[in-house]
Enzyme design. Structure first.
Site, mmCIF file in Angstrom:
data_model
loop_
_atom_site.group_PDB
_atom_site.id
_atom_site.type_symbol
_atom_site.label_atom_id
_atom_site.label_comp_id
_atom_site.label_asym_id
_atom_site.label_seq_id
_atom_site.Cartn_x
_atom_site.Cartn_y
_atom_site.Cartn_z
ATOM 1 N N ASP A 453 3.200 2.914 1.368
ATOM 2 C CA ASP A 453 3.013 4.089 0.507
ATOM 3 C C ASP A 453 2.692 5.332 1.342
ATOM 4 O O ASP A 453 2.339 5.237 2.530
ATOM 5 C CB ASP A 453 1.873 3.786 -0.478
ATOM 6 C CG ASP A 453 1.985 4.534 -1.792
ATOM 7 O OD1 ASP A 453 2.746 5.509 -1.855
ATOM 8 O OD2 ASP A 453 1.286 4.150 -2.752
ATOM 9 N N ASP A 521 6.511 6.738 -10.193
ATOM 10 C CA ASP A 521 5.306 6.203 -10.842
ATOM 11 C C ASP A 521 5.446 6.266 -12.353
ATOM 12 O O ASP A 521 4.590 5.748 -13.082
ATOM 13 C CB ASP A 521 4.070 7.003 -10.405
ATOM 14 C CG ASP A 521 3.502 6.489 -9.092
ATOM 15 O OD1 ASP A 521 3.889 5.379 -8.666
ATOM 16 O OD2 ASP A 521 2.675 7.193 -8.490
HETATM 17 C C1 DGJ Z 1 1.117 5.375 -5.543
HETATM 18 C C2 DGJ Z 1 2.173 4.364 -5.868
HETATM 19 O O1 DGJ Z 1 3.316 4.986 -6.326
HETATM 20 C C3 DGJ Z 1 1.617 3.372 -6.888
HETATM 21 O O2 DGJ Z 1 2.598 2.454 -7.248
HETATM 22 C C4 DGJ Z 1 0.426 2.692 -6.297
HETATM 23 O O3 DGJ Z 1 0.805 1.902 -5.217
HETATM 24 C C5 DGJ Z 1 -0.612 3.711 -5.875
HETATM 25 N N1 DGJ Z 1 -0.052 4.712 -5.021
HETATM 26 C C6 DGJ Z 1 -1.771 3.044 -5.181
HETATM 27 O O4 DGJ Z 1 -2.669 3.934 -4.683
#
Ligand code: DGJ
Length: 698
Positions: A453, A521
């Site tokens: 991430d 997201d």
């Molecule tokens: C952002 C990601 O897009 C989510 O799926 C998740 O992993 C969060 N970060 C966790 O902090």
């Protein structure tokens, strides 16, 4: 295939259905001849021999014709290359030579004043219409002042003369990525870029131009260009005074300085790929997809497993017992890969602490990750883990030990987003630390999957003590790539996902070293149809992760939708489940199991098939179709039925009009000719209805 003309100064690159031709003039200018449908070498040579009209008025004879316009001399277009020393700015080229090596053409030049060598690279593979272009610039030394590369684009693409052009782009923001915008191109310059240090949610590094704005989903000429770079970038589309359009693209968001080359040093640009399609936006997408699956995405022939991730359900509040309970339910549902998201490490119990300390939180995982990983394996699933290696919380052991490892300017505020700072991956010590931490992590437990991430953009891109700190923008990304490449080499069975708060790092560069990407997201199944439509303009379903989460969607909009609608929406990509399974009823879990089973049946078609976007998600009926071998799969969604009218029949594509097709669910037999021309009624009703149709050639 590459053919060279008799004089050795004209080249014709030919792919699956298109050609690209270029020529060195008698004055060693490298000029563009053709990009479009296939032509013969004789036709390319005729183009090369055609007299050029003299420039009019204040215009230049080179502008709009050159393969790689540089700064300096009789040129006024945006240069692809801008170089300076303290005394001399711009370049003046002497031809060094040209060579064809298999499917790659390389043409080299030197600038004796700057002691600079420039190599332009072209590659077109026989099975594709994508042309890969990149450039290498080198300070040949052995001495002389350093050369500052203010700008070094990968390529300049020139379009043929048409009455006008329409430009498509994919714009967005967090939770609303990849929305298609189409506007008429006008004189001057249209620029899309990222100034954020990562690819960004705001635009995918891709443009498409269709002649006269007349292309449709399946008809018309479409030119596309896409950049393989995961840092700041810029694509500029210029319409010159005579109407000619040139597209330049490369790393870096402006011309303020990219790198400084000392004698003996060189820089290779990312690939800026181009594609011509005569089969509309859909044809262009299918060509991009096929090329990525054949030549970009690692192990693309392997189908991606169905995953479970509890992030939306549990957030930072995780424990080994809770994850085990979820894993048991996920396994019963047919999930194949169980991923533990954020908050398993350091003192990470919310977003204020822990980033940088990549060892399991002793309260949550007292014996490390291995016991849980073993249990997940025992349930028949692979085990995955979330990391965000490029970041650090000020409240972390790493930051306390190495506050100088973050990007910052002396004496200035260290801007925090989500309470985190960006590590400077241009530094060798930072790269080495991360390598040791991540290698140890992957060795500590049987980990099959890493979700990587990146949750904030660059703001204070300083590097105190470094003479030319500006290089950080490029070298951070080089560091990221080197780290992933090293981890992949050392742990070849581990798959990687690229995530950046959803789709903030989706590009051909990261896709050449990751197995799939987190699309957004936003897991609302209706919003997702639009996001997925945009994503599919360039990238294939095989890399597009999509989760089924809870209803109502409390994260975004409280929208209530059926499990059916959520599943069919997510089945258009790499299916995942992200709901709180402890709250799902026995009926819901059983229904989910049947959807997962169905997905596994259609997965080869979704992940490997040719995609046809049958109807766009614009309020009513929308659908995508995948054609793969003897079977075709249609996913169809109805947002809202109006006036009690029956939704329109779906006209399928890519079928044999002389064949008949059996519907695998109803047994009904359909004629290909009818499916193509009249279409098929789907039986969808009401709001947020959805269906999967499977047809097999009889
Ligand atoms: C952002 C990601 O897009 C989510 O799926 C998740 O992993 C969060 N970060 C966790 O902090």
């Amino acid at each position: 295939m590459i053919e060279t003309g008799d004089t050795g100064r004209t080249w014709l690159l030919t792919g699956a259905s298109s050609s690209y031709a270029l020529q060195l003039t008698e004055r060693d200018e490298l000029v563009h001849l053709h990009w479009g449908p296939q032509i013969s070498l004789a036709a390319a040579e005729a183009l090369a021999a055609a007299p050029q009209p003299p420039p009019r008025g204040f215009e230049s004879a080179l502008d709009g014709r050159e393969e790689y316009p540089v700064e300096g001399g009789p040129r006024f277009v945006r240069p692809a290359l801008s170089v300076r020393t303290e005394e001399v700015r711009g370049t003046e080229w002497v031809l060094a030579g040209a060579a064809v090596d298999g499917d790659e053409l390389r043409i080299g030049f030197t600038d004796p004043v700057h002691r600079l060598a420039l190599d332009l690279h072209y590659r077109m593979r026989d099975d594709s219409d994508v042309i890969e272009r990149w450039a290498t610039v080198a300070h040949t030394g052995p001495d002389g002042p350093p050369l500052e590369l203010l700008r070094a684009d990968a390529a300049a693409w020139t379009l043929p003369a048409r009455d006008g052009w329409r430009m498509s782009r994919l714009h967005g923001r967090w939770a609303a990525e990849t929305q298609i915008a189409r506007t008429e191109l006008t004189y001057g310059e249209s620029v899309i870029s990222s100034r954020r240090g990562h690819t960004g949610h705001q635009h995918l590094p891709w443009v498409a131009l269709d002649a006269d704005g007349t292309a449709t989903e399946e008809h018309g000429e479409v030119y596309g260009c896409a950049l393989g770079w995961s840092g700041s970038w810029r694509i500029s589309v210029q319409q010159l005074p005579d109407g000619i359009v040139q597209i330049t693209g490369g790393a870096g968001h402006d011309d303020a300085g990219l790198l400084r080359l000392a004698p003996g040093e060189s820089y290779t640009t990312p690939v800026f790929a181009g594609l011509w399609s005569g089969a509309g936006f859909g044809g262009a997408s299918r060509a991009w997809h096929a090329w990525q699956l054949a030549h970009v995405v690692p192990d693309a022939e392997r189908l991606r497993p169905v995953l479970y991730n509890s992030w939306e359900a549990t957030g930072f509040d995780i424990s080994q017992d809770q994850q085990r309970a979820l894993a048991e339910r996920a396994a019963a549902m047919g999930v194949e890969l169980f991923v533990v998201d954020d908050a398993w490490f350091g003192r990470r119990t919310d977003d204020r602490a822990g980033l940088g300390d990549w060892t399991p939180n002793p309260d949550r995982f007292p014996a490390g990750l291995k016991p849980l990983a073993d249990e997940v394996h025992g349930l028949g699933m692979q085990f995955g883990i979330w990391v965000e290696p490029e970041m650090v919380n000020p409240d972390s052991d790493l930051y306390r030990a190495h506050p100088d490892w973050v990007q910052h300017f002396p004496g200035r505020t260290r801007t925090e987003f989500r309470h985190q700072l960006v590590l400077n991956l241009a530094r060798n010590d930072v790269r080495e630390y991360l390598w040791e931490q991540l290698d140890a992590l992957l060795t500590s437990a049987p980990i099959d999957y890493v979700k990587w991430d990146f949750n904030r953009s660059f703001t204070d891109a300083g590097w105190p003590g470094e003479e030319y700190a500006q290089k950080l923008w490029v070298e951070h990304v080089d560091g990221l790539y080197a780290l992933i490449d090293r981890l992949r080499a050392a742990h070849p069975s581990v798959a990687f996902e690229s995530c950046s708060g959803g789709g903030g790092r989706v590009d051909l560069g990261i896709l050449s070293r990751t197995d799939q990407v987190w699309t957004s997201d936003n897991t609302d199944p209706l919003d997702r149809l639009v996001i997925q439509e945009g994503f599919s303009q360039i990238h294939p379903a095989r890399v597009m992760a999509a989760w089924v989460t809870d209803s109502p969607n409390v994260q975004l909009n409280d929208r209530v939708s059926s499990l059916r609608f959520r599943f069919v929406s997510a089945m258009a990509g790499v299916l995942g489940v992200g709901g709180d399974l402890t709250e799902w009823s026995a009926e819901e879990l059983a229904e989910a199991r049947s959807w997962v089973d169905l997905y596994k049946e259609i997965r080869p078609h979704v992940q490997r098939g040719a995609l046809y976007r049958l109807r766009a998600p614009r309020g009513g009926l929308s659908a995508v179709q995948y054609v793969h071998g003897e079977e075709t799969v249609v996913l169809v969604w109805l947002e809202a039925q109006r006036y009690g009218e029956r939704p329109p029949a779906l006209r399928l594509r890519g079928l044999d009009p002389t064949a008949t097709y059996t519907c695998l669910d109803t047994g009904a037999v359909h004629h290909g000719s009818v499916l193509l021309h009249q279409g098929l009624h789907t039986g969808l009703r009401g709001d947020l209805d959805a269906r999967v149709l499977r047809l097999r050639r009889a």
